[in-house]
Write a protein that holds these residues in place. Sequence first.
Motif, PDB file in Angstrom:
ATOM      1  N   GLU A   1       1.242   3.303  -6.383  1.00 22.23           N
ATOM      2  CA  GLU A   1       0.831   4.556  -7.010  1.00 22.23           C
ATOM      3  C   GLU A   1      -0.607   4.375  -7.475  1.00 22.23           C
ATOM      4  O   GLU A   1      -0.967   3.304  -7.970  1.00 22.23           O
ATOM      5  CB  GLU A   1       1.727   4.891  -8.197  1.00 22.23           C
ATOM      6  N   ALA A   2      -1.399   5.403  -7.325  1.00 26.87           N
ATOM      7  CA  ALA A   2      -2.836   5.280  -7.603  1.00 26.87           C
ATOM      8  C   ALA A   2      -3.123   4.745  -9.006  1.00 26.87           C
ATOM      9  O   ALA A   2      -3.914   3.816  -9.169  1.00 26.87           O
ATOM     10  CB  ALA A   2      -3.519   6.628  -7.395  1.00 26.87           C
TER      11      ALA A   2
ATOM     12  N   CYS B   1       0.834  -1.213   0.000  1.00 24.22           N
ATOM     13  CA  CYS B   1       0.000   0.000   0.000  1.00 24.22           C
ATOM     14  C   CYS B   1       0.861   1.252   0.000  1.00 24.22           C
ATOM     15  O   CYS B   1       0.534   2.240  -0.653  1.00 24.22           O
ATOM     16  CB  CYS B   1      -0.940   0.015   1.207  1.00 24.22           C
ATOM     17  N   ARG B   2       1.973   1.215   0.739  1.00 27.15           N
ATOM     18  CA  ARG B   2       2.870   2.367   0.792  1.00 27.15           C
ATOM     19  C   ARG B   2       3.536   2.608  -0.561  1.00 27.15           C
ATOM     20  O   ARG B   2       3.710   3.754  -0.979  1.00 27.15           O
ATOM     21  CB  ARG B   2       3.930   2.112   1.856  1.00 27.15           C
TER      22      ARG B   2
ATOM     23  N   CYS C   1      -6.714   9.912  -8.357  1.00 23.96           N
ATOM     24  CA  CYS C   1      -5.465   9.721  -7.611  1.00 23.96           C
ATOM     25  C   CYS C   1      -5.589  10.220  -6.177  1.00 23.96           C
ATOM     26  O   CYS C   1      -5.128   9.556  -5.254  1.00 23.96           O
ATOM     27  CB  CYS C   1      -4.310  10.434  -8.313  1.00 23.96           C
ATOM     28  N   SER C   2      -6.205  11.371  -5.991  1.00 26.53           N
ATOM     29  CA  SER C   2      -6.330  11.899  -4.629  1.00 26.53           C
ATOM     30  C   SER C   2      -7.237  11.014  -3.778  1.00 26.53           C
ATOM     31  O   SER C   2      -6.958  10.781  -2.597  1.00 26.53           O
ATOM     32  CB  SER C   2      -6.825  13.343  -4.646  1.00 26.53           C
TER      33      SER C   2
ATOM     34  N   LYS D   1      -5.159   7.751  -3.044  1.00 24.21           N
ATOM     35  CA  LYS D   1      -4.087   8.004  -2.077  1.00 24.21           C
ATOM     36  C   LYS D   1      -4.635   8.150  -0.669  1.00 24.21           C
ATOM     37  O   LYS D   1      -4.065   7.624   0.284  1.00 24.21           O
ATOM     38  CB  LYS D   1      -3.305   9.255  -2.478  1.00 24.21           C
TER      39      LYS D   1
ATOM     40  N   LYS E   1      -3.730   5.605   2.360  1.00 22.04           N
ATOM     41  CA  LYS E   1      -3.166   6.173   3.585  1.00 22.04           C
ATOM     42  C   LYS E   1      -3.981   5.733   4.802  1.00 22.04           C
ATOM     43  O   LYS E   1      -3.424   5.362   5.835  1.00 22.04           O
ATOM     44  CB  LYS E   1      -3.134   7.695   3.486  1.00 22.04           C
TER      45      LYS E   1
END
Length: 186
Positions: A82-83, A78-79, A120-121, A124, A128
């Motif tokens: 990239e989306a 997950c870290r 993407c936002s 992410k 997170k």
Amino acid sequence: VSTPTQHYFWLHCRRAQFKWRTLGQNELMFISVFFCQVVGLLGKLITGPWMRRFYRSHSNQVSYAQGIDDVRLVIRKCRAAEALELLSWTTDCFGEALESSSTLAILQKPPASALSALFCSMMKASLKAIIELLERQFKHQFEDMPADLAETTECARTHNIACEHLMGMVSATLKQAQSATITYNI
């Protein structure tokens, strides 16, 4: 609003309601579609494989020590994710091949370039939140792992379904005889 992901979605919903009033219903529809795509993709890549991996029968379960290593693997993936890369993954978070389906094909369809920043936002923020949750839940297992953990937890289940079942039975019994004491019900 309690978690970062819920807060993020709440903010976007509030913005979407405002935009819907000012710009029209299309904007709200696009945001709703992206919410569904993000949640569906996370379900295919993380949640579904997680359930298959940890919620197995006793005869073919994952050991507790292996389960902790698997959680670490999920956090690392997950870290590093990239989306937009998630749209082309062919394996889930545990490295197992994804079963191709029409649903997966729809979920992995890239957004229009003008809307990729929104996707993407959202992704992410979701990743997170997943990382924060897993690190908080497994903090003690990551820090205080004794050397003989594999041996001492060989028979331990990686889930608590038996406990949930027992609590459900007690709860149902208490509903049937509400004025009776616990010892009478059990």
